[in-house]
Design a protein around this motif. Structure first.
Motif, mmCIF file in Angstrom:
data_model
loop_
_atom_site.group_PDB
_atom_site.id
_atom_site.type_symbol
_atom_site.label_atom_id
_atom_site.label_comp_id
_atom_site.label_asym_id
_atom_site.label_seq_id
_atom_site.Cartn_x
_atom_site.Cartn_y
_atom_site.Cartn_z
ATOM 1 N N LEU A 93 1.022 -2.168 8.723
ATOM 2 C CA LEU A 93 1.488 -0.967 6.955
ATOM 3 C C LEU A 93 2.863 -0.953 6.266
ATOM 4 C CD1 LEU A 93 0.859 2.628 9.112
ATOM 5 C CD2 LEU A 93 -0.654 1.300 7.674
ATOM 6 N N ASP A 126 -4.254 -2.509 9.837
ATOM 7 C CA ASP A 126 -4.200 -0.817 10.154
ATOM 8 C C ASP A 126 -4.319 -0.436 11.125
ATOM 9 O OD1 ASP A 126 -4.351 -2.073 7.547
ATOM 10 O OD2 ASP A 126 -4.695 -0.647 6.351
ATOM 11 N N ASN A 135 -4.539 -7.320 6.861
ATOM 12 C CA ASN A 135 -3.922 -6.035 7.040
ATOM 13 C C ASN A 135 -3.070 -6.114 5.167
ATOM 14 O OD1 ASN A 135 -1.308 -6.917 7.514
ATOM 15 N ND2 ASN A 135 -2.209 -7.277 9.104
ATOM 16 N N LEU A 331 -3.015 3.047 2.369
ATOM 17 C CA LEU A 331 -3.582 1.831 3.499
ATOM 18 C C LEU A 331 -4.414 0.376 2.558
ATOM 19 C CD1 LEU A 331 -5.377 4.300 5.741
ATOM 20 C CD2 LEU A 331 -3.481 3.396 6.589
#
Length: 468
Positions: A93, A126, A135, A331
């Protein structure tokens, strides 16, 4: 043979008996990361300085006549959601990019004390909530066997790092197959321990979804079953923080009944690829040749176990993932799209009565599996019923999300019931590793490992590899 092609057990033995130094081992693996990682993006952070310091300290320890530990000089990767004070615990993240933990996870400290040396962090999606590894913070990990296909997830970075010789072993976790699936895709082994056998990935206590606490567990990835056994034997056990962690003895070997239940098409859903069937039959033959009694018989209620896993995990994660502003930052679009597509075909448990009934039903199925394991200590079946999908398939709509869940039904059944399972390769078919998983009773890691070891012995090792 180059040191990057050795197993963790072989590296530790070589360092202990003086055939090579920990410094040599670390330098070769750092060089391998520099060579290979730009093409596969499996290692997110290279811990070169810390690794060199640890190797020098271990070499000095050996020179002083002190025991370097059972993992002397073994290079490992540590997944991005496991606390390691050398770098941030990001879970993939961007808004957690500076979240450096104050302490290592308990099981990480145990492996460091045994002589293991972290050389890098392993990539993940994520929060670990996709069967792929991509990600917005670190980007996509590439499947080294076939770049057009996903490497699996969520411990995809660690699996690819181990398969390509950038590390001898990796540490990841498994909520819905996140150790076994990427290991299968990479052609290596992985152990999903029983619920509670390995303490939490951090020292803090967080208000996590109940399904995550009961169905997720940390475990090792490696290139041999012996390595899984060695590493698990050092990392398992309760700590003083995780209230769900337990300490149970881990026996050396297994001398109990050797009966295997083989399921080629769990739940009879009829979507099993011919290559998967061949791999299961080959593994069953290997176990029979090794003295196991093998019988094709279906384990209990895989359809209901898989369905309840999906309902519980979706119900508990939906508020966190789909409520605007609840998280400190956004996200990735891929994770959001996948989760929305997944939820679109799930009957969420939106009343307290339905939610409680689902958890109550779990005990019914756990009891049935316990009785089944009393007759058949090992269940042998597919890791996934289909080949690894092409990149983007999981984002192609609700039907694709459901098809993936169906293919992974035996994976998530083990999670739902908290059972130990080992993924083990059985060779290759073209540019595709083949493999199976074996599932044992609660706290029966030694049983699953014994069966996996006999399967492994019948097939040649297929890693490390260089990317395609």
């Amino acid at each position: 043979m180059d040191v990057t092609e050795l197993t963790a057990t072989e590296i530790a033995a070589g360092v202990r008996d003086g055939r090579f130094t920990a410094t040599t081992v670390v330098e070769r693996h750092l060089a391998r990361i520099e060579e290979v990682n730009p093409r596969v993006n499996a290692v997110t952070v290279v811990l070169a300085e810390k690794a060199r310091e640890a190797a020098a300290a271990l070499d000095a320890r050996i020179a002083a006549g002190r025991d370097p530990g059972p993992l002397a000089g073994v290079p490992i990767t540590v997944k991005e959601n496991i606390d390691l004070t050398s770098s941030a615990t990001t879970s993939g993240l961007p808004f957690a990019a500076n979240h450096v933990p104050p302490a290592n996870a308990t099981f990480v400290d145990r492996l460091l004390a045994a002589g293991a040396i972290p050389v890098g962090r392993g990539n993940m999606p994520d929060f670990g909530l996709r069967w792929d590894t991509d990600n917005d913070l670190f980007g996509r990990t590439i499947n080294p066997w076939d770049p057009a296909r996903v490497p699996g997830g969520s411990s995809g970075g660690d699996a690819v790092a181990v398969a390509t010789g950038m590390a001898a072993a990796g540490l990841g976790n498994d909520y819905g197959g996140s150790l076994r699936l990427p290991a299968h895709a990479a052609g290596i082994t992985a152990l999903r321990p029983s619920a509670g056998r390995v303490a939490a990935p951090g020292r803090g206590v967080e208000p996590l979804p109940l399904s995550l606490q009961h169905m997720a567990v940390n475990g090792p990835l490696a290139r041999s079953v012996a390595d899984l056994d060695l590493i698990f034997g050092l990392m398992h056990g309760a700590d003083d923080v995780d209230p769900l962690s337990v300490t149970v003895a881990h026996p050396a070997g297994y001398d109990g009944p050797r009966r295997v239940a083989v399921t080629v098409d769990p739940a009879g859903w009829g979507d099993v690829d011919a290559g998967v069937i061949a791999a299961i039959r080959s593994a069953a033959g290997a176990l029979a040749a090794a003295g196991w009694e093998v019988e094709e018989v279906e384990p209990p209620a895989v359809d209901r176990c898989a369905t309840l896993w999906r309902q519980l995990s979706s119900t508990e994660n939906a508020p966190m993932l789909l409520t605007p502003g609840l998280l400190p930052g956004p996200l990735s679009e891929g994770t959001l799209r996948y989760f929305r597509d997944n939820v679109a075909e799930v009957d969420l448990l939106d009343t307290s009565a339905a939610y409680q009934a689902a958890w109550a039903e779990r005990f019914v199925h756990a009891a049935a599996w316990r009785a089944f394991h009393a007759r058949y200590p090992v269940v042998l079946g597919p890791v996934t019923t289909r080949p690894m999908p092409e990149i983007g398939y999981d984002l192609s709509g609700p039907a694709a999300a459901t098809a993936l869940w169906r293919a992974h039904r035996l994976l998530v059944t083990a999670n739902f019931l908290g059972l130990p399972a080992v993924a083990v390769p059985t060779g290759t078919s073209g540019r595709r590793p083949l493999g199976v998983q074996v599932i044992a009773r609660l706290h029966g890691e030694h049983i699953a490992l014994a069966a996996a070891r006999d399967i492994e012995a019948a097939f040649p090792a297929i890693t490390p590899i260089r990317p395609a």
